[in-house]
Design an enzyme around this catalytic site. Structure first.
Site, PDB file in Angstrom:
ATOM      1  N   GLU A  73      43.107  34.538  65.906  1.00  0.00           N
ATOM      2  CA  GLU A  73      43.989  33.767  65.019  1.00  0.00           C
ATOM      3  C   GLU A  73      43.811  32.276  65.221  1.00  0.00           C
ATOM      4  O   GLU A  73      43.412  31.817  66.300  1.00  0.00           O
ATOM      5  CB  GLU A  73      45.476  34.115  65.248  1.00  0.00           C
ATOM      6  N   THR A  74      44.135  31.533  64.168  1.00  0.00           N
ATOM      7  CA  THR A  74      44.187  30.076  64.171  1.00  0.00           C
ATOM      8  C   THR A  74      45.482  29.672  63.492  1.00  0.00           C
ATOM      9  O   THR A  74      45.880  30.285  62.491  1.00  0.00           O
ATOM     10  CB  THR A  74      42.984  29.476  63.410  1.00  0.00           C
TER      11      THR A  74
END
Length: 294
Positions: A47-48
Site C-alpha cells: 500500500e501507499t
C-alpha cells in the site's frame, strides 16, 4: 511540473528491513486519482498513502490508501505508518483520519524519552461476519492439504471491520509452514462464490505459545504474501473474542516470518453497545525520503 515529497517506513517492527513497507505522500494536494493509482503501482508496495486536508476541521487529515491496482476503504499498516509520519500533527497524542470506511483514530506511541516509536489504531467499524467457505476451497487457495485446516473452533469464515473482507482460516503448524498461494484456486474461488465480489484475501492463523502466528495471501491484487496485515489482524481479534464469549481480549500476532520480514502486531478487542470493536498497534522505523515530479 509539480513536485511531491514522500517517505517510506517499515511498519509493525522495531528494526529496519522488518515489518511491512509503506510509502507516504504527506501532502498530496493537486494529485489526480489516476496519478495516485499510478504512483502506488510504481512504488510496488502492498500500500501507499496520500494525505489531503480533512473535510472536517475537527479531524487531522483525509487519508487515501491505494494498493497496486485499486483504492482501499481502510487498511491497518498504512494507518499505523501514516500516523507515525504525521505524529507532529497529533493533538493530545491523537490523530483522526477521514477514510472511505469511516473515521480512523490513531494514538501515537512514544518511548521514555518522548521519541515517537509507533502507533495504535482503532478499526473504523465493528466486526462483521460474512459467509463461511468450504475447507476444500480454503485449502486449495492456500496450497495445502485439506487435513491442514482446523475446524474445531470455526470453519473458514469471511470477516471484516472496515477493510476488505478476509477469509480467516485456522491451520496446523505444518500447514502454516507449507502454505503457498495457488492463484488458479483463488480465481476459481471468486468465480464460484458471488458473495466475494471478485475479491479474496486469505488469512491463516494458529496459536503459538501465548500468541498467534499468521500469514496473509492476496495474489489477485498483486500481494502474493503480506508481511503484516493490520486490517486482517483486527477482524481476527474480534472474531476470536466473538468465539470466546469474553468481554475483552488481547493477542500478539507474529506475521511475515516466512518472508524474512518478521512483524509483531498487538491487537485488542472488546464488546460494546455497537458490536465488537478492535485495535491494532506496533512500532515503525523510518527508511527513505524522496520526491517525484509529475
Amino acid at each position: 511540473m509539480r513536485r511531491f515529497e514522500f517517505v517510506t517506513v517499515d511498519v509493525f517492527t522495531d528494526r529496519r528491513f522488518g515489518g511491512n513497507q509503506l510509502a507516504v505522500f504527506p501532502d498530496a494536494r493537486g494529485m489526480t486519482d489516476a496519478e495516485m493509482q499510478a504512483l502506488a503501482a510504481e512504488m510496488n508496495l502492498s500500500e501507499t498513502t496520500f494525505v489531503l486536508p480533512a473535510a472536517d476541521a475537527a479531524n487531522t487529515a483525509r487519508v487515501r490508501i491505494f494498493h497496486r491496482t485499486a483504492e482501499m476503504p481502510f487498511a491497518g499498516h498504512p494507518n499505523v505508518g501514516t500516523g507515525y509520519v504525521l505524529a507532529d500533527r497529533a493533538v493530545d497524542g491523537v490523530l483522526r483520519f477521514e477514510e472511505i470506511a469511516g473515521l480512523v483514530e490513531v494514538r501515537i506511541e512514544r518511548d521514555g524519552a518522548g521519541a515517537v516509536t509507533g502507533a495504535t489504531i482503532a478499526a473504523p467499524q465493528p466486526l462483521k461476519l460474512g459467509p463461511t467457505m468450504s475447507v476444500e476451497i480454503a485449502a486449495a487457495c492456500a496450497g495445502i492439504d485439506p487435513a491442514g485446516v482446523v475446524t474445531a473452533r470455526h470453519p473458514p469464515t469471511i470477516a471484516s471491520d472496515g477493510g476488505n473482507p478476509r477469509l480467516l482460516v485456522e491451520v496446523t503448524e505444518a500447514a502454516m509452514t507449507a502454505a503457498s498461494p495457488d492463484i488458479g484456486a483463488f480465481r476459481r474461488a471468486v468465480a464460484s462464490e458471488p458473495a466475494l465480489g471478485g475479491k479474496l484475501a486469505l488469512y491463516l492463523w494458529r496459536r503459538e505459545g501465548e500468541g498467534l502466528r499468521t500469514r496473509m495471501f492476496s495474489p489477485l491484487v498483486g500481494t502474493w504474501e503480506d508481511a503484516a496485515t493490520g486490517s486482517a489482524a483486527t477482524p481476527l481479534a474480534g472474531f476470536l473474542l466473538h468465539l470466546s464469549g469474553a468481554e475483552e481480549g488481547a493477542w500478539v500476532m507474529t506475521q511475515g516470518v516466512e518472508m524474512g520480514r518478521p512483524s509483531v502486531l498487538r491487537t485488542t478487542a472488546r464488546r460494546t453497545a455497537h458490536g465488537i470493536r478492535a485495535t491494532v498497534g506496533g512500532g515503525c522505523v523510518p527508511m527513505f525520503r524522496g520526491s517525484v515530479t509529475l
